[in-house]
Design a protein around this motif. Structure first.
Motif, short mmCIF file in Angstrom:
data_model
loop_
_atom_site.label_atom_id
_atom_site.label_comp_id
_atom_site.label_asym_id
_atom_site.label_seq_id
_atom_site.Cartn_x
_atom_site.Cartn_y
_atom_site.Cartn_z
N ARG A 189 2.54 -2.39 6.75
CA ARG A 189 3.91 -1.89 6.49
C ARG A 189 4.95 -2.92 6.90
O ARG A 189 5.92 -3.16 6.18
CB ARG A 189 4.16 -0.59 7.26
CG ARG A 189 3.35 0.62 6.84
CD ARG A 189 3.75 1.21 5.51
NE ARG A 189 5.09 1.68 5.41
CZ ARG A 189 5.46 2.95 5.26
NH1 ARG A 189 4.54 3.89 5.23
NH2 ARG A 189 6.72 3.28 5.12
N ALA A 222 10.26 3.17 -1.67
CA ALA A 222 11.02 4.40 -1.94
C ALA A 222 11.28 5.16 -0.64
O ALA A 222 12.39 5.66 -0.42
CB ALA A 222 10.28 5.28 -2.93
N GLU A 223 10.29 5.25 0.23
CA GLU A 223 10.46 5.92 1.52
C GLU A 223 11.53 5.24 2.35
O GLU A 223 12.33 5.90 3.00
CB GLU A 223 9.14 5.95 2.28
CG GLU A 223 8.10 6.88 1.71
CD GLU A 223 6.73 6.74 2.36
OE1 GLU A 223 6.58 5.89 3.28
OE2 GLU A 223 5.81 7.46 1.95
N ARG A 242 1.06 0.80 -6.27
CA ARG A 242 1.70 2.11 -6.10
C ARG A 242 2.07 2.36 -4.65
O ARG A 242 3.08 2.99 -4.36
CB ARG A 242 0.80 3.22 -6.63
CG ARG A 242 0.60 3.17 -8.14
CD ARG A 242 -0.36 4.22 -8.57
NE ARG A 242 -1.62 4.02 -7.85
CZ ARG A 242 -2.79 4.45 -8.26
NH1 ARG A 242 -2.90 5.13 -9.37
NH2 ARG A 242 -3.88 4.22 -7.58
N THR A 243 1.23 1.87 -3.75
CA THR A 243 1.50 2.03 -2.32
C THR A 243 2.77 1.28 -1.94
O THR A 243 3.61 1.81 -1.22
CB THR A 243 0.32 1.51 -1.49
OG1 THR A 243 -0.85 2.24 -1.85
CG2 THR A 243 0.59 1.65 0.00
N TYR A 269 5.29 0.46 -3.93
CA TYR A 269 6.42 1.19 -4.51
C TYR A 269 6.77 2.42 -3.67
O TYR A 269 7.94 2.72 -3.43
CB TYR A 269 6.12 1.63 -5.95
CG TYR A 269 6.27 0.54 -6.97
CD1 TYR A 269 7.50 -0.08 -7.19
CD2 TYR A 269 5.18 0.12 -7.73
CE1 TYR A 269 7.64 -1.07 -8.14
CE2 TYR A 269 5.31 -0.87 -8.69
CZ TYR A 269 6.55 -1.46 -8.88
OH TYR A 269 6.68 -2.45 -9.83
N ARG A 270 5.74 3.15 -3.20
CA ARG A 270 5.97 4.34 -2.39
C ARG A 270 6.65 3.98 -1.07
O ARG A 270 7.60 4.64 -0.65
CB ARG A 270 4.65 5.07 -2.13
CG ARG A 270 4.81 6.35 -1.32
CD ARG A 270 3.51 7.14 -1.22
NE ARG A 270 2.33 6.36 -0.99
CZ ARG A 270 1.90 5.94 0.20
NH1 ARG A 270 2.58 6.25 1.29
NH2 ARG A 270 0.79 5.24 0.32
N TRP A 271 6.17 2.92 -0.42
CA TRP A 271 6.77 2.49 0.84
C TRP A 271 8.23 2.11 0.64
O TRP A 271 9.08 2.46 1.45
CB TRP A 271 6.01 1.31 1.43
CG TRP A 271 4.66 1.65 1.98
CD1 TRP A 271 4.16 2.88 2.26
CD2 TRP A 271 3.64 0.72 2.34
NE1 TRP A 271 2.89 2.78 2.75
CE2 TRP A 271 2.54 1.47 2.82
CE3 TRP A 271 3.54 -0.66 2.28
CZ2 TRP A 271 1.37 0.86 3.26
CZ3 TRP A 271 2.37 -1.26 2.72
CH2 TRP A 271 1.30 -0.50 3.20
#
Length: 77
Positions: free
Chosen positions: A38, A70-71, A63-64, A66-68
């Motif tokens: 991270r 976005a979070e 995708r991971t 992109y998700r991080w």
């Protein structure tokens, strides 16, 4: 969060030297801890590294990443 998750070393520790190799030298390291991934992803994003390259360097799916991202945008707002 369960006691198992709280005690799992890979969720709460990161080696800044290993992260520096990934971020500064762009050397892949798939052995980073979860927290290390991270942190490396965040530092690479700060350097405008493309998502697909970030994913390849730290050993996660795009995708991971992109998700991080976005979070992080949600928590920054």
């Amino acid at each position: 969060m369960s006691a198992w998750h709280r005690n799992k070393r890979t969720w709460s520790t990161a080696d800044d030297d290993e992260i520096a190799f990934v971020v500064e030298d762009r050397l892949p390291d798939h052995g980073l801890t979860r927290l290390g991934r991270r942190k490396a992803a965040r530092q690479l994003a700060d350097r405008d590294v493309p998502v697909d390259e970030v994913a390849e360097l730290i050993g996660v799916d795009t995708r991971t990443v992109y998700r991080w991202r976005a979070e992080e945008r949600l928590t920054a707002a």
